[in-house]
Design an enzyme around this catalytic site. Structure first.
Site, PDB file in Angstrom:
ATOM      1  CG  LEU A   1     -10.118 -14.418  -2.468  1.00  0.00           C
ATOM      2  CD1 LEU A   1     -10.114 -15.941  -2.485  1.00  0.00           C
ATOM      3  CD2 LEU A   1     -11.540 -13.889  -2.244  1.00  0.00           C
TER       4      LEU A   1
ATOM      5  CE  LYS B   1      -2.349  -2.454  11.428  1.00  0.00           C
ATOM      6  NZ  LYS B   1      -1.321  -1.463  11.089  1.00  0.00           N
TER       7      LYS B   1
ATOM      8  CG  LEU C   1      14.312  -2.639   2.023  1.00  0.00           C
ATOM      9  CD1 LEU C   1      15.563  -2.736   1.139  1.00  0.00           C
ATOM     10  CD2 LEU C   1      13.114  -2.184   1.181  1.00  0.00           C
TER      11      LEU C   1
ATOM     12  CE1 TYR D   1      -1.653  -6.249  10.868  1.00  0.00           C
ATOM     13  CE2 TYR D   1      -3.974  -6.873  10.730  1.00  0.00           C
ATOM     14  CZ  TYR D   1      -2.925  -6.057  10.336  1.00  0.00           C
ATOM     15  OH  TYR D   1      -3.153  -5.050   9.432  1.00  0.00           O
TER      16      TYR D   1
ATOM     17  CB  ILE E   1      -0.963  -0.010   1.215  1.00  0.00           C
ATOM     18  CG1 ILE E   1      -1.779  -1.317   1.237  1.00  0.00           C
ATOM     19  CG2 ILE E   1      -1.887   1.197   1.168  1.00  0.00           C
ATOM     20  CD1 ILE E   1      -2.542  -1.558   2.526  1.00  0.00           C
TER      21      ILE E   1
ATOM     22  CE1 TYR F   1      -5.398   2.548   5.104  1.00  0.00           C
ATOM     23  CE2 TYR F   1      -3.956   0.635   5.102  1.00  0.00           C
ATOM     24  CZ  TYR F   1      -4.127   2.002   5.172  1.00  0.00           C
ATOM     25  OH  TYR F   1      -3.030   2.799   5.302  1.00  0.00           O
TER      26      TYR F   1
ATOM     27  N   GLY G   1     -11.305 -18.358  12.455  1.00  0.00           N
ATOM     28  CA  GLY G   1     -11.128 -16.926  12.697  1.00  0.00           C
ATOM     29  C   GLY G   1     -11.751 -16.027  11.649  1.00  0.00           C
TER      30      GLY G   1
ATOM     31  CB  SER H   1      -7.162  -3.204   9.862  1.00  0.00           C
ATOM     32  OG  SER H   1      -7.798  -4.358   9.378  1.00  0.00           O
TER      33      SER H   1
HETATM   34  P1  NAD Z   1       3.501  -4.615   3.410  1.00  0.00           P
HETATM   35  O1  NAD Z   1       4.125  -5.685   4.237  1.00  0.00           O
HETATM   36  O2  NAD Z   1       3.521  -4.776   1.939  1.00  0.00           O
HETATM   37  O3  NAD Z   1       4.174  -3.208   3.748  1.00  0.00           O
HETATM   38  C1  NAD Z   1       4.693  -2.896   5.032  1.00  0.00           C
HETATM   39  C2  NAD Z   1       6.087  -2.349   4.831  1.00  0.00           C
HETATM   40  O4  NAD Z   1       6.616  -2.004   6.109  1.00  0.00           O
HETATM   41  C3  NAD Z   1       7.044  -3.376   4.207  1.00  0.00           C
HETATM   42  O5  NAD Z   1       7.733  -2.764   3.127  1.00  0.00           O
HETATM   43  C4  NAD Z   1       8.017  -3.721   5.352  1.00  0.00           C
HETATM   44  O6  NAD Z   1       9.317  -3.999   4.862  1.00  0.00           O
HETATM   45  C5  NAD Z   1       7.956  -2.467   6.192  1.00  0.00           C
HETATM   46  N1  NAD Z   1       8.237  -2.649   7.623  1.00  0.00           N
HETATM   47  C6  NAD Z   1       7.714  -3.561   8.482  1.00  0.00           C
HETATM   48  N2  NAD Z   1       8.201  -3.361   9.720  1.00  0.00           N
HETATM   49  C7  NAD Z   1       9.020  -2.290   9.644  1.00  0.00           C
HETATM   50  C8  NAD Z   1       9.815  -1.587  10.587  1.00  0.00           C
HETATM   51  N3  NAD Z   1       9.875  -1.946  11.868  1.00  0.00           N
HETATM   52  N4  NAD Z   1      10.540  -0.534  10.162  1.00  0.00           N
HETATM   53  C9  NAD Z   1      10.499  -0.131   8.852  1.00  0.00           C
HETATM   54  N5  NAD Z   1       9.787  -0.767   7.924  1.00  0.00           N
HETATM   55  C10 NAD Z   1       9.047  -1.821   8.325  1.00  0.00           C
HETATM   56  O7  NAD Z   1       2.013  -4.411   3.946  1.00  0.00           O
HETATM   57  P2  NAD Z   1       0.812  -3.556   3.340  1.00  0.00           P
HETATM   58  O8  NAD Z   1      -0.220  -4.502   2.887  1.00  0.00           O
HETATM   59  O9  NAD Z   1       1.317  -2.522   2.428  1.00  0.00           O
HETATM   60  O10 NAD Z   1       0.257  -2.875   4.673  1.00  0.00           O
HETATM   61  C11 NAD Z   1       0.622  -1.568   5.041  1.00  0.00           C
HETATM   62  C12 NAD Z   1      -0.089  -1.200   6.333  1.00  0.00           C
HETATM   63  O11 NAD Z   1      -1.488  -1.308   6.143  1.00  0.00           O
HETATM   64  C13 NAD Z   1       0.243  -2.096   7.518  1.00  0.00           C
HETATM   65  O12 NAD Z   1       0.267  -1.306   8.677  1.00  0.00           O
HETATM   66  C14 NAD Z   1      -0.903  -3.062   7.558  1.00  0.00           C
HETATM   67  O13 NAD Z   1      -1.111  -3.581   8.839  1.00  0.00           O
HETATM   68  C15 NAD Z   1      -2.045  -2.150   7.142  1.00  0.00           C
HETATM   69  N6  NAD Z   1      -3.191  -2.856   6.571  1.00  0.00           N
HETATM   70  C16 NAD Z   1      -2.998  -3.716   5.529  1.00  0.00           C
HETATM   71  C17 NAD Z   1      -4.092  -4.400   4.998  1.00  0.00           C
HETATM   72  C18 NAD Z   1      -3.919  -5.396   3.881  1.00  0.00           C
HETATM   73  O14 NAD Z   1      -4.803  -6.226   3.690  1.00  0.00           O
HETATM   74  N7  NAD Z   1      -2.840  -5.356   3.114  1.00  0.00           N
HETATM   75  C19 NAD Z   1      -5.369  -4.166   5.526  1.00  0.00           C
HETATM   76  C20 NAD Z   1      -5.521  -3.269   6.568  1.00  0.00           C
HETATM   77  C21 NAD Z   1      -4.420  -2.613   7.100  1.00  0.00           C
HETATM   78  C1  WQD Z   2     -10.930 -12.840   2.104  1.00  0.00           C
HETATM   79  C2  WQD Z   2     -11.994 -13.933   1.957  1.00  0.00           C
HETATM   80  C3  WQD Z   2     -11.532 -15.962   3.159  1.00  0.00           C
HETATM   81  C4  WQD Z   2      -8.026 -17.168   0.850  1.00  0.00           C
HETATM   82  C5  WQD Z   2      -7.329 -10.153   6.114  1.00  0.00           C
HETATM   83  C6  WQD Z   2      -7.013  -9.754   7.527  1.00  0.00           C
HETATM   84  C7  WQD Z   2      -7.534  -8.387   7.814  1.00  0.00           C
HETATM   85  C8  WQD Z   2      -7.036  -7.388   6.780  1.00  0.00           C
HETATM   86  C9  WQD Z   2      -7.266  -7.861   5.379  1.00  0.00           C
HETATM   87  C10 WQD Z   2      -5.062  -6.306   7.585  1.00  0.00           C
HETATM   88  C11 WQD Z   2     -12.303 -14.652   3.265  1.00  0.00           C
HETATM   89  C12 WQD Z   2     -11.540 -16.211   1.675  1.00  0.00           C
HETATM   90  C13 WQD Z   2      -9.131 -16.478   1.334  1.00  0.00           C
HETATM   91  C14 WQD Z   2      -8.225 -18.414   0.210  1.00  0.00           C
HETATM   92  C15 WQD Z   2     -10.600 -18.184   0.536  1.00  0.00           C
HETATM   93  N1  WQD Z   2      -5.636  -7.174   6.880  1.00  0.00           N
HETATM   94  N2  WQD Z   2     -10.392 -16.975   1.186  1.00  0.00           N
HETATM   95  N3  WQD Z   2      -9.502 -18.870   0.073  1.00  0.00           N
HETATM   96  O1  WQD Z   2      -9.443 -12.525   5.986  1.00  0.00           O
HETATM   97  O2  WQD Z   2     -10.910 -10.687   5.037  1.00  0.00           O
HETATM   98  O3  WQD Z   2      -8.729 -10.118   5.949  1.00  0.00           O
HETATM   99  O4  WQD Z   2      -6.744  -9.189   5.220  1.00  0.00           O
HETATM  100  O5  WQD Z   2      -5.492  -5.545   8.391  1.00  0.00           O
HETATM  101  O6  WQD Z   2      -7.096  -8.040   9.082  1.00  0.00           O
HETATM  102  O7  WQD Z   2      -7.635 -10.685   8.397  1.00  0.00           O
HETATM  103  O8  WQD Z   2      -8.826 -11.326   3.821  1.00  0.00           O
HETATM  104  O9  WQD Z   2      -7.988 -12.056   1.634  1.00  0.00           O
HETATM  105  O10 WQD Z   2      -7.490 -13.480   3.676  1.00  0.00           O
HETATM  106  O11 WQD Z   2      -9.803 -13.392   2.785  1.00  0.00           O
HETATM  107  O12 WQD Z   2     -11.721 -18.642   0.402  1.00  0.00           O
HETATM  108  O13 WQD Z   2      -7.269 -19.083  -0.203  1.00  0.00           O
HETATM  109  O14 WQD Z   2     -11.478 -14.939   1.073  1.00  0.00           O
HETATM  110  O15 WQD Z   2     -12.143 -17.019   3.853  1.00  0.00           O
HETATM  111  O16 WQD Z   2     -13.673 -14.918   3.274  1.00  0.00           O
HETATM  112  P1  WQD Z   2      -9.569 -11.259   5.258  1.00  0.00           P
HETATM  113  P2  WQD Z   2      -8.426 -12.588   2.946  1.00  0.00           P
END
Ligand code: NAD
Ligand code: WQD
Length: 342
Positions: A205, A158, A37, A154, A16, A182, A302, A129
């Site tokens: 997914l 948050k 990284l 995790y 992101i 998000y 979960g 999140s």
């Molecule tokens: P990502 O792992 O791709 O990006 C996180 C980045 O942070 C990585 O480049 C990693 O190298 C870096 N990092 C981790 N720990 C660090 C540290 N201590 N110091 C410096 N860099 C560090 O993850 P993302 O999907 O881009 O997520 C970004 C943020 O959004 C996170 O806080 C995550 O929890 C939150 N978030 C993600 C999702 C999702 O589904 N991807 C959903 C909700 C919230």
């Molecule tokens: C989406 C749907 C699965 C994989 C997670 C974190 C959440 C947030 C976003 C950071 C669900 C189904 C998945 C597969 C499947 N991250 N699924 N087969 O669980 O909504 O959220 O990422 O904050 O905290 O929990 O996302 O992409 O894992 O799953 O059927 O191989 O797809 O059961 O219904 P989720 P997901």
């Protein structure tokens, strides 16, 4: 010549973060990425430079390393705002290694806030999140719905992260924060220059779908078709990652323009549309023309049954809304998969 504000983006080499740095730069902001990284590669800087024509400043620093982080803030005294993405994000891993998550996600947040407070940097955007809502009682879920007990370490980081920010704001500090909650970020930049790089077997997914479509995985397991939803599979709000990135630009501008009425404001960042796993599979096949082998298996421990956002607050207050179609978003994920496989 006017200079544009300098934005420090922790975790800016990640999924992101890299899209957000891209749209920040396209909006004229100067950016510095601070990333250790641990879950990304330095190549992402080239991708950002190819899209925007500008290579962001980059500091390979762990935000848990306070002297190294302080040194970065010292060397860039003009930082106007911080977007804090840096965190470990695997829900499953956090259950097996809770201390890694509490340490990395909370220590990094504490140090970043501390450095900001020491230097009078007030504007802060935090990656939260939808996981904090658990299974909401009301759908679509709005920001004033209660936070439910976390389902994983995790998720708890948050919730605690949001509380830390609220406590710092309430302490009389100058901190002005936006919490962006998000929903499920998916897709990649339409240029296929940057995207998601899952390590090992994807847990989420869409990366699993694209790897299966590419033949890397044999078939997709659909986790449950016996939920209380129209087709029995779980429902989520899948948000395009570039739309999500644009929400950060809106949030930064809102803070820099002093438009916030409270020191901490939370916003849902989602489309407002819930899609089931089976609907998403069908849409992926339609959008890409690729046949996706899948089978129904048991529920995943979960999992929340159904959640999608009420994004009206972000729509009305930040002036942000999701604009990308789900078809274009799934095509962007597929194009990225093809790019990294070739
Ligand atoms: P990502 O792992 O791709 O990006 C996180 C980045 O942070 C990585 O480049 C990693 O190298 C870096 N990092 C981790 N720990 C660090 C540290 N201590 N110091 C410096 N860099 C560090 O993850 P993302 O999907 O881009 O997520 C970004 C943020 O959004 C996170 O806080 C995550 O929890 C939150 N978030 C993600 C999702 C999702 O589904 N991807 C959903 C909700 C919230
Ligand atoms: C989406 C749907 C699965 C994989 C997670 C974190 C959440 C947030 C976003 C950071 C669900 C189904 C998945 C597969 C499947 N991250 N699924 N087969 O669980 O909504 O959220 O990422 O904050 O905290 O929990 O996302 O992409 O894992 O799953 O059927 O191989 O797809 O059961 O219904 P989720 P997901």
């Amino acid at each position: 010549m006017t200079t544009m504000p300098l934005i420090l983006v922790t975790g800016g080499a990640g999924y992101i973060g890299s899209h957000t740095v891209t749209v920040l730069q396209q909006a004229g902001f100067e950016t510095i990425i601070v990333d250790d990284l641990s879950n990304s590669t330095v190549d992402v800087l080239d991708g950002i430079a190819r899209i925007t024509g500008v290579r962001p400043h980059f500091e390979q620093v762990d935000c848990c390393n306070e002297p190294a982080l302080a040194d970065v803030f010292d060397r860039y005294p003009a930082i106007a705002a911080v977007i804090h993405f840096a965190a470990s994000k695997s829900v499953g891993e956090s259950v097996g290694q809770p201390l890694k998550y509490y340490y990395n996600n909370l220590q990094s947040l504490i140090h970043v806030l501390d450095e900001m407070m020491h230097r009078g940097i007030a504007h802060f955007v935090f990656s939260s999140s939808c996981t904090i809502y658990g299974q909401p009682d009301k759908l679509p879920v709005a920001e004033d719905e209660p936070v439910k007990p976390a389902m994983s370490p995790y998720g708890n980081t948050k919730q605690i992260g949001e509380e830390i920010i609220r406590d710092v704001a309430a302490s009389g500090s100058a901190l002005q924060s936006i919490l962006l909650r998000y929903f499920n970020p998916i897709g990649a930049h339409p240029s296929a220059e940057i995207g998601e790089l899952p390590v090992g077997v994807p847990q989420n997914l869409v990366p699993f779908i694209t790897q299966t479509a590419a033949g890397v995985r044999k078939e997709l397991n659909v986790f449950g078709n016996d939920y209380n939803t129209p087709d029995g599979s779980c429902i989520r709000d899948y948000i395009n990652v570039v739309d999500l990135a644009r929400a950060h630009v809106k949030a930064v501008n809102y803070l820099l323009e002093g438009k916030n009425t409270q020191p901490v404001e939370a916003f849902n960042i989602g489309t407002g549309r819930g899609l089931s796993v089976l609907e998403l599979i069908r849409l992926f096949q339609q959008a890409t023309g690729v046949v996706l082998p899948y089978k129904i298996v048991g529920r995943r421990a979960g999992d929340i049954e159904q959640v999608w956002a009420n994004p009206q607050k972000a729509n009305n207050v930040l002036g942000w809304q999701a604009t990308e179609t789900i078809e274009d978003t799934l095509r962007s994920a597929w194009n990225w998969e093809l790019k990294i496989r070739n």
